[in-house]
Design a protein around this motif. Structure first.
Motif, PDB file in Angstrom:
ATOM      1  N   GLU A 147       1.053  -1.240  -0.389  1.00 50.69           N
ATOM      2  CA  GLU A 147       0.160  -0.029  -0.437  1.00 50.69           C
ATOM      3  C   GLU A 147       0.941   0.969  -0.225  1.00 50.69           C
ATOM      4  OE1 GLU A 147      -4.099   1.110   1.417  1.00 50.69           O
ATOM      5  OE2 GLU A 147      -3.094   1.231   3.245  1.00 50.69           O
ATOM      6  N   ARG A 148       1.959   1.368   1.125  1.00 48.38           N
ATOM      7  CA  ARG A 148       2.832   2.408   0.776  1.00 48.38           C
ATOM      8  C   ARG A 148       3.027   2.596  -1.111  1.00 48.38           C
ATOM      9  NH1 ARG A 148       8.078   3.880   4.831  1.00 48.38           N
ATOM     10  NH2 ARG A 148       9.097   5.156   3.400  1.00 48.38           N
ATOM     11  N   GLU A 149       3.804   1.697  -1.695  1.00 46.30           N
ATOM     12  CA  GLU A 149       4.420   2.336  -2.734  1.00 46.30           C
ATOM     13  C   GLU A 149       3.102   2.147  -3.572  1.00 46.30           C
ATOM     14  OE1 GLU A 149       7.807  -1.097  -3.291  1.00 46.30           O
ATOM     15  OE2 GLU A 149       5.703  -1.840  -3.575  1.00 46.30           O
ATOM     16  N   ALA A 150       2.291   2.381  -3.421  1.00 42.71           N
ATOM     17  CA  ALA A 150       0.392   2.327  -4.330  1.00 42.71           C
ATOM     18  C   ALA A 150       0.268   3.939  -3.515  1.00 42.71           C
ATOM     19  CB  ALA A 150      -0.359   1.918  -4.115  1.00 42.71           C
ATOM     20  N   LEU A 151       0.513   4.443  -2.543  1.00 40.11           N
ATOM     21  CA  LEU A 151       0.519   5.649  -1.924  1.00 40.11           C
ATOM     22  C   LEU A 151       1.628   6.013  -2.491  1.00 40.11           C
ATOM     23  CD1 LEU A 151      -0.994   5.225   1.466  1.00 40.11           C
ATOM     24  CD2 LEU A 151      -2.559   5.834  -1.039  1.00 40.11           C
ATOM     25  N   ASP A 152       2.453   6.198  -2.775  1.00 38.94           N
ATOM     26  CA  ASP A 152       4.036   6.732  -3.571  1.00 38.94           C
ATOM     27  C   ASP A 152       3.840   7.615  -4.882  1.00 38.94           C
ATOM     28  OD1 ASP A 152       5.083   6.883  -1.215  1.00 38.94           O
ATOM     29  OD2 ASP A 152       6.697   5.050  -1.441  1.00 38.94           O
ATOM     30  N   ARG A 153       3.144   6.332  -5.729  1.00 38.34           N
ATOM     31  CA  ARG A 153       2.441   6.567  -7.232  1.00 38.34           C
ATOM     32  C   ARG A 153       1.204   7.530  -6.773  1.00 38.34           C
ATOM     33  NH1 ARG A 153       1.757   0.333 -10.306  1.00 38.34           N
ATOM     34  NH2 ARG A 153       4.131   0.505 -10.243  1.00 38.34           N
ATOM     35  N   ALA A 154       0.350   6.890  -6.232  1.00 34.46           N
ATOM     36  CA  ALA A 154      -0.882   8.301  -6.001  1.00 34.46           C
ATOM     37  C   ALA A 154       0.116   9.409  -5.632  1.00 34.46           C
ATOM     38  CB  ALA A 154      -1.679   7.877  -4.578  1.00 34.46           C
ATOM     39  N   ALA A 155       0.742   9.597  -5.000  1.00 33.13           N
ATOM     40  CA  ALA A 155       0.434  10.631  -4.316  1.00 33.13           C
ATOM     41  C   ALA A 155       1.608  11.948  -5.614  1.00 33.13           C
ATOM     42  CB  ALA A 155       2.323  10.824  -3.304  1.00 33.13           C
ATOM     43  N   GLN A 156       1.953  11.100  -6.694  1.00 36.07           N
ATOM     44  CA  GLN A 156       2.696  11.487  -7.820  1.00 36.07           C
ATOM     45  C   GLN A 156       1.944  13.061  -9.049  1.00 36.07           C
ATOM     46  OE1 GLN A 156       6.842  10.162  -9.195  1.00 36.07           O
ATOM     47  NE2 GLN A 156       6.191   8.759  -7.632  1.00 36.07           N
ATOM     48  N   TRP A 157       0.988  12.037  -8.459  1.00 40.22           N
ATOM     49  CA  TRP A 157      -1.031  12.736  -9.030  1.00 40.22           C
ATOM     50  C   TRP A 157      -0.866  13.795  -8.941  1.00 40.22           C
ATOM     51  CZ3 TRP A 157      -4.337   8.350  -9.179  1.00 40.22           C
ATOM     52  CH2 TRP A 157      -3.898   7.170  -9.669  1.00 40.22           C
ATOM     53  N   PRO A 158      -0.816  14.941 -10.428  1.00 42.14           N
ATOM     54  CA  PRO A 158      -0.751  16.112 -10.410  1.00 42.14           C
ATOM     55  C   PRO A 158      -2.756  16.522  -9.610  1.00 42.14           C
ATOM     56  CG  PRO A 158      -0.877  15.325 -12.265  1.00 42.14           C
ATOM     57  CD  PRO A 158      -1.003  14.944 -11.601  1.00 42.14           C
ATOM     58  N   VAL A 159      -2.330  17.131  -8.767  1.00 42.23           N
ATOM     59  CA  VAL A 159      -3.922  17.828  -8.270  1.00 42.23           C
ATOM     60  C   VAL A 159      -4.848  18.809  -9.199  1.00 42.23           C
ATOM     61  CG1 VAL A 159      -5.082  18.838  -5.932  1.00 42.23           C
ATOM     62  CG2 VAL A 159      -3.297  17.157  -6.017  1.00 42.23           C
ATOM     63  N   GLY A 160      -3.466  19.258  -9.435  1.00 37.78           N
ATOM     64  CA  GLY A 160      -4.341  20.803 -10.383  1.00 37.78           C
ATOM     65  C   GLY A 160      -4.985  20.032 -11.570  1.00 37.78           C
ATOM     66  N   ARG A 161      -4.247  19.387 -12.178  1.00 36.31           N
ATOM     67  CA  ARG A 161      -4.579  18.860 -13.346  1.00 36.31           C
ATOM     68  C   ARG A 161      -6.673  18.177 -12.700  1.00 36.31           C
ATOM     69  NH1 ARG A 161       0.629  16.488 -16.469  1.00 36.31           N
ATOM     70  NH2 ARG A 161       1.455  18.650 -16.813  1.00 36.31           N
ATOM     71  N   VAL A 162      -5.853  17.438 -12.018  1.00 39.63           N
ATOM     72  CA  VAL A 162      -7.307  16.546 -11.714  1.00 39.63           C
ATOM     73  C   VAL A 162      -8.503  17.494 -10.968  1.00 39.63           C
ATOM     74  CG1 VAL A 162      -8.231  15.483  -9.921  1.00 39.63           C
ATOM     75  CG2 VAL A 162      -6.102  14.765 -10.849  1.00 39.63           C
ATOM     76  N   VAL A 163      -7.810  18.812 -10.636  1.00 45.23           N
ATOM     77  CA  VAL A 163      -9.445  19.717 -10.462  1.00 45.23           C
ATOM     78  C   VAL A 163      -9.944  20.102 -11.491  1.00 45.23           C
ATOM     79  CG1 VAL A 163      -9.377  21.756  -9.196  1.00 45.23           C
ATOM     80  CG2 VAL A 163      -8.072  20.059  -7.928  1.00 45.23           C
ATOM     81  N   ALA A 164      -8.710  20.893 -12.542  1.00 43.04           N
ATOM     82  CA  ALA A 164      -8.916  21.268 -13.672  1.00 43.04           C
ATOM     83  C   ALA A 164     -10.068  20.343 -14.352  1.00 43.04           C
ATOM     84  CB  ALA A 164      -8.122  21.280 -14.448  1.00 43.04           C
ATOM     85  N   ALA A 165      -9.986  18.919 -14.203  1.00 47.69           N
ATOM     86  CA  ALA A 165     -10.812  17.673 -15.060  1.00 47.69           C
ATOM     87  C   ALA A 165     -11.743  17.774 -14.162  1.00 47.69           C
ATOM     88  CB  ALA A 165      -9.637  16.307 -14.739  1.00 47.69           C
ATOM     89  N   ILE A 166     -11.884  17.995 -13.594  1.00 42.65           N
ATOM     90  CA  ILE A 166     -13.552  17.656 -12.450  1.00 42.65           C
ATOM     91  C   ILE A 166     -13.726  19.018 -12.718  1.00 42.65           C
ATOM     92  CG2 ILE A 166     -14.477  18.375  -9.875  1.00 42.65           C
ATOM     93  CD1 ILE A 166     -12.000  17.153  -8.359  1.00 42.65           C
ATOM     94  N   ALA A 167     -13.724  20.208 -12.111  1.00 41.98           N
ATOM     95  CA  ALA A 167     -14.163  21.396 -13.590  1.00 41.98           C
ATOM     96  C   ALA A 167     -15.253  21.286 -14.769  1.00 41.98           C
ATOM     97  CB  ALA A 167     -13.330  22.326 -13.414  1.00 41.98           C
TER      98      ALA A 167
END
Length: 259
Positions: free
Chosen positions: A7-27
């Motif tokens: 799980e720690r490795e999976a979370l390390d991967r998730a931590a690198q996902w760009p939040v700004g782009r995710v928020v833009a996609a949500i919008a």
């Protein structure tokens, strides 16, 4: 030799996902849903024409080509509520078995919230289904937004993202792409089978994708708080400073690859 991604490795991967782009996609998903919902509510002429034309022509094509209709029925199966519930149960159970509790919670919560959002939206709008319902397959309840299309967003989009977190190598992208394509085809099948208007499907997929992306943003924030790894490089290339234990394992030829 191989062993599962922790799980720690999976979370390390998730931590690198760009939040700004995710928020833009949500919008963006929110804007698409709002525009289609407003267009339906106000009876915008061009949207009415699109709905009527696609319903008439696509259903006529399916009636004229039985194999095309059979393919649409087989595809739409993967958006059925019962199927998604079973798949989610299996996926969540497997993540718990692999001791990836946060990942399991993310998947389970996203699907439950997605289903609740769809049920609420259907009850609020209560749109009548197209006149072609029942010609190729039966369907009941409100038409807007499409529940199957929404599953393609919050369900299959999430399953694909899960693959990116817990698989390694090329097949993580193959599995992810397969999930996303299947989700899109499930949505498309609803128009082909004549049980939803095109606007139902577009709005449903956008709403489902929005739910999935909100879940992703929560996961990324949680991952950044829980991860103890030192991250390097640009978001998305999944490069980080490895712990001594993990470096040793790689030198021994061990790979982490498990769903």
């Amino acid at each position: 030799m191989s062993r599962p991604v922790t799980e720690r490795e999976a979370l390390d991967r998730a931590a690198q996902w760009p939040v700004g782009r995710v928020v833009a996609a949500i919008a963006a998903a929110g804007v698409v849903f709002a525009m289609v919902a407003a267009g339906y509510g106000w009876g915008v002429p061009w949207l009415v024409r699109v709905d009527a034309t696609t319903n008439r022509e696509w259903v006529a094509g399916a009636l004229a080509h039985p194999r095309w209709a059979d393919l649409a029925r087989a595809t739409t199966f993967w958006g059925n509520t019962s199927v998604v519930i079973v798949l989610t149960g299996v996926v969540v159970s497997w993540q718990l078995y692999r001791r990836r509790r946060l990942i399991a919670g993310w998947v389970g919560a996203t699907v439950v919230v997605g289903w609740l959002v769809n049920s609420t939206a259907k009850a609020a709008v209560d749109r009548t289904r197209p006149p072609t319902v029942g010609l190729l397959v039966d369907a009941h309840g409100s038409s807007f937004p499409s529940g199957h299309a929404q599953v393609g967003g919050y369900g299959w989009l999430t399953f694909g993202l899960l693959a990116l977190l817990v698989l390694v190598g090329r097949r993580r992208w193959v599995v992810a792409a397969g999930c996303w394509v299947l989700g899109a085809l499930v949505a498309l099948s609803r128009v082909v089978l004549g049980v939803h208007w095109t606007s139902d499907v577009v709005a449903g997929w956008a709403l489902g994708a929005g739910v999935a992306l909100v879940g992703v943003s929560v996961l990324v924030v949680t991952a950044r708080g829980a991860s103890g790894s030192v991250l390097e490089g640009e978001p998305g290339n999944f490069r980080r400073v490895e712990s001594e234990d993990l470096s040793e394992e790689r030198q021994l030829g061990l790979e982490r690859d498990d769903l």
